[in-house]
Design a protein around this motif. Sequence first.
Motif, PDB file in Angstrom:
ATOM      1  N   PRO A  24      12.415   9.261 -19.793  1.00  0.00           N
ATOM      2  CA  PRO A  24      13.004   8.439 -18.299  1.00  0.00           C
ATOM      3  C   PRO A  24      12.269   9.295 -16.984  1.00  0.00           C
ATOM      4  O   PRO A  24      12.168  10.389 -17.491  1.00  0.00           O
ATOM      5  CB  PRO A  24      14.006   8.393 -18.774  1.00  0.00           C
ATOM      6  N   GLY A  25      12.077   8.619 -15.993  1.00  0.00           N
ATOM      7  CA  GLY A  25      12.081   9.005 -15.104  1.00  0.00           C
ATOM      8  C   GLY A  25      12.066   7.562 -14.168  1.00  0.00           C
ATOM      9  O   GLY A  25      13.036   6.550 -13.732  1.00  0.00           O
ATOM     10  N   ILE A  26      12.448   8.339 -12.377  1.00  0.00           N
ATOM     11  CA  ILE A  26      12.526   7.814 -11.241  1.00  0.00           C
ATOM     12  C   ILE A  26      11.716   7.587 -10.122  1.00  0.00           C
ATOM     13  O   ILE A  26      11.393   9.174 -10.133  1.00  0.00           O
ATOM     14  CB  ILE A  26      14.191   7.521 -10.865  1.00  0.00           C
ATOM     15  N   LEU A  27      11.174   7.135  -9.332  1.00  0.00           N
ATOM     16  CA  LEU A  27      10.068   6.859  -8.390  1.00  0.00           C
ATOM     17  C   LEU A  27      10.500   6.404  -6.876  1.00  0.00           C
ATOM     18  O   LEU A  27      10.914   4.749  -7.011  1.00  0.00           O
ATOM     19  CB  LEU A  27       9.078   6.290  -9.350  1.00  0.00           C
ATOM     20  N   TRP A  28      10.278   6.766  -5.891  1.00  0.00           N
ATOM     21  CA  TRP A  28      10.891   6.749  -4.738  1.00  0.00           C
ATOM     22  C   TRP A  28       9.977   7.060  -4.207  1.00  0.00           C
ATOM     23  O   TRP A  28       9.235   7.559  -4.081  1.00  0.00           O
ATOM     24  CB  TRP A  28      12.089   6.813  -4.339  1.00  0.00           C
ATOM     25  N   THR A  29       9.680   5.253  -3.286  1.00  0.00           N
ATOM     26  CA  THR A  29       8.683   5.141  -2.556  1.00  0.00           C
ATOM     27  C   THR A  29       8.214   4.957  -1.171  1.00  0.00           C
ATOM     28  O   THR A  29       9.519   4.016  -1.050  1.00  0.00           O
ATOM     29  CB  THR A  29       7.059   4.455  -2.809  1.00  0.00           C
ATOM     30  N   PRO A  30       8.232   5.475  -0.031  1.00  0.00           N
ATOM     31  CA  PRO A  30       9.158   4.672   1.647  1.00  0.00           C
ATOM     32  C   PRO A  30       8.288   3.265   1.630  1.00  0.00           C
ATOM     33  O   PRO A  30       7.319   3.099   1.031  1.00  0.00           O
ATOM     34  CB  PRO A  30       8.603   5.806   2.313  1.00  0.00           C
ATOM     35  N   ALA A  31       8.834   2.268   2.740  1.00  0.00           N
ATOM     36  CA  ALA A  31       8.175   0.946   2.887  1.00  0.00           C
ATOM     37  C   ALA A  31       7.405   1.450   3.342  1.00  0.00           C
ATOM     38  O   ALA A  31       6.750  -0.099   3.451  1.00  0.00           O
ATOM     39  CB  ALA A  31       8.814   0.512   3.832  1.00  0.00           C
ATOM     40  N   SER A  32       6.815   2.227   3.898  1.00  0.00           N
ATOM     41  CA  SER A  32       5.401   2.617   4.729  1.00  0.00           C
ATOM     42  C   SER A  32       4.360   2.508   3.851  1.00  0.00           C
ATOM     43  O   SER A  32       3.344   2.743   3.649  1.00  0.00           O
ATOM     44  CB  SER A  32       5.685   3.580   5.441  1.00  0.00           C
TER      45      SER A  32
END
Length: 246
Positions: A24-32
């Motif tokens: 399992p993992g999590i990715l966060w990306t900025p709105a830009s």
Amino acid sequence: MQFTSEQRLDDGVLEREFTLGEIPGILWTPASASASAPAPLILLGHPSLGLRKMYPRLVARARHAAADGFAAATIELPGSGDRPRWAAAEQARADLRRVMEAGEPVSDEIIDALILPLVDKAVPEWQAALDALLSLPEIGGPVGYSGGVISIGVRLAVVEPRIVAAGLFAGSLVPRAMFEEARRVTIPLHVLLQWDDEGNDRQAALDLFDAFGSEEKTLEANMGGHTGVPQFAGDAAARFFSRHLR
């Protein structure tokens, strides 16, 4: 890589949970972030406590990274969280708890049994995750590594050329074998040390820093225990990544 959930946080950060095989993992990306403006990536390391338990701290770090224009990602470590139990790792943790509760010194044998197999298993998984993450159009290089079990960070800094800078937390036990690997590290480093970190060997942390072969390496030491990291220390680490990932 298969995405299993998606939500937009209140600051516009897109959070997506994923699986990579059984990991399992999590990715966060900025709105830009977009295909036309891919974001640099910071891999968020963490201790073997499980993503669910570590989530509040991880999402806070990811939000800070996103505010600086960086994507952030993490994966579950072997034998932790919802992943299958790992008998050897559980025995090593039990041995560590026993000697620490008894006030006895932690032997090299216990440290080796606890850390070295974890490094051997976790580092190829981080590299596989990096392969998958960099294939996404909204993610681009360069790549940094931040925090977590310091020996994992050391190994990644040696074997993974896509990682160009690392922020390491000198708050975990270090096998003697890792000191030789540290001499082969050449990327820029920002190392955070809590001076009164409970249960950890301050001198070993200083010796490890001395062993790093990097021409640019910074040690930031602050008073306080393991969880007493001041906010300004995090700000200094953010400036470090801004210098090297842009």
